[in-house]
Write a protein that holds these residues in place. Sequence first.
Motif, PDB file in Angstrom:
ATOM      1  N   ASN A   1       0.878  -1.163   0.000  1.00 36.70           N
ATOM      2  CA  ASN A   1       0.000   0.000   0.000  1.00 36.70           C
ATOM      3  C   ASN A   1       0.917   1.214   0.000  1.00 36.70           C
ATOM      4  O   ASN A   1       1.639   1.454   0.971  1.00 36.70           O
TER       5      ASN A   1
ATOM      6  N   GLY B   1       1.002   5.320  -0.702  1.00 32.95           N
ATOM      7  CA  GLY B   1       0.083   6.423  -0.905  1.00 32.95           C
ATOM      8  C   GLY B   1       0.560   7.751  -0.382  1.00 32.95           C
ATOM      9  O   GLY B   1       1.661   7.870   0.169  1.00 32.95           O
ATOM     10  N   SER B   2      -0.293   8.726  -0.561  1.00 35.19           N
ATOM     11  CA  SER B   2      -0.014  10.077  -0.093  1.00 35.19           C
ATOM     12  C   SER B   2      -1.234  10.600   0.655  1.00 35.19           C
ATOM     13  O   SER B   2      -2.369  10.270   0.317  1.00 35.19           O
ATOM     14  N   LEU B   3      -0.967  11.385   1.676  1.00 33.54           N
ATOM     15  CA  LEU B   3      -2.009  12.010   2.481  1.00 33.54           C
ATOM     16  C   LEU B   3      -1.835  13.519   2.405  1.00 33.54           C
ATOM     17  O   LEU B   3      -0.789  14.040   2.804  1.00 33.54           O
TER      18      LEU B   3
ATOM     19  N   THR C   1       2.016  17.408   2.076  1.00 36.09           N
ATOM     20  CA  THR C   1       1.761  16.011   1.737  1.00 36.09           C
ATOM     21  C   THR C   1       2.681  15.106   2.537  1.00 36.09           C
ATOM     22  O   THR C   1       3.860  15.394   2.707  1.00 36.09           O
TER      23      THR C   1
ATOM     24  N   PHE D   1       3.893  11.028   2.626  1.00 32.93           N
ATOM     25  CA  PHE D   1       3.936   9.817   1.813  1.00 32.93           C
ATOM     26  C   PHE D   1       4.136   8.613   2.730  1.00 32.93           C
ATOM     27  O   PHE D   1       4.907   8.672   3.686  1.00 32.93           O
TER      28      PHE D   1
ATOM     29  N   CYS E   1       4.608   4.246   2.698  1.00 38.13           N
ATOM     30  CA  CYS E   1       4.836   2.999   1.968  1.00 38.13           C
ATOM     31  C   CYS E   1       4.728   1.857   2.971  1.00 38.13           C
ATOM     32  O   CYS E   1       5.467   1.821   3.952  1.00 38.13           O
TER      33      CYS E   1
ATOM     34  N   MET F   1      -6.106  12.450  -1.083  1.00 33.72           N
ATOM     35  CA  MET F   1      -5.332  11.227  -0.889  1.00 33.72           C
ATOM     36  C   MET F   1      -5.070  10.591  -2.232  1.00 33.72           C
ATOM     37  O   MET F   1      -5.896  10.673  -3.142  1.00 33.72           O
ATOM     38  N   GLY F   2      -3.941   9.968  -2.334  1.00 35.01           N
ATOM     39  CA  GLY F   2      -3.595   9.289  -3.568  1.00 35.01           C
ATOM     40  C   GLY F   2      -2.838   8.018  -3.246  1.00 35.01           C
ATOM     41  O   GLY F   2      -2.461   7.773  -2.107  1.00 35.01           O
ATOM     42  N   GLY F   3      -2.629   7.225  -4.254  1.00 36.96           N
ATOM     43  CA  GLY F   3      -1.832   6.035  -4.049  1.00 36.96           C
ATOM     44  C   GLY F   3      -2.349   4.848  -4.809  1.00 36.96           C
ATOM     45  O   GLY F   3      -3.276   4.948  -5.614  1.00 36.96           O
ATOM     46  N   THR F   4      -1.728   3.730  -4.486  1.00 37.96           N
ATOM     47  CA  THR F   4      -2.101   2.486  -5.142  1.00 37.96           C
ATOM     48  C   THR F   4      -1.806   1.320  -4.219  1.00 37.96           C
ATOM     49  O   THR F   4      -1.004   1.438  -3.290  1.00 37.96           O
ATOM     50  N   ARG F   5      -2.466   0.235  -4.473  1.00 34.58           N
ATOM     51  CA  ARG F   5      -2.257  -1.008  -3.739  1.00 34.58           C
ATOM     52  C   ARG F   5      -1.962  -2.083  -4.769  1.00 34.58           C
ATOM     53  O   ARG F   5      -2.540  -2.075  -5.858  1.00 34.58           O
TER      54      ARG F   5
END
Length: 101
Positions: free
Chosen positions: A5, A7-9, A49, A51, A53, A86-90
């Motif tokens: 996971n 992402g960014s907050l 922001t 980040f 991980c 929020m952004g990101g990927t799983r």
Amino acid sequence: MTFANVGSLGTKPGQRDAVVAILLRPKPELRDAGCLLFEVGINEESPDTVFVCELWESAEAHQGSLQLEGARAAIAEAMPLLSGEMGGTRFTVLGSPIRDA
């Protein structure tokens, strides 16, 4: 398989360091829940922001960790400081050239 996971907050202006402090508090229960890695970072080009991980033993372990008292308390404390962006990927990790050699 390992679950990632990344992402960014987004934080409200001037609240990035407070969110980082919340995320960096020791939470040994995460390891017991199946967390293999939890890294928090910043980028000066994105001053509002944070980040993150994360690597987990499984997607289920990650989902289960959200029910831990310490995780729920950290989320509740951080929420008022977040902008909602929020952004990101799983993804499922298939391997690594530097581990499990």
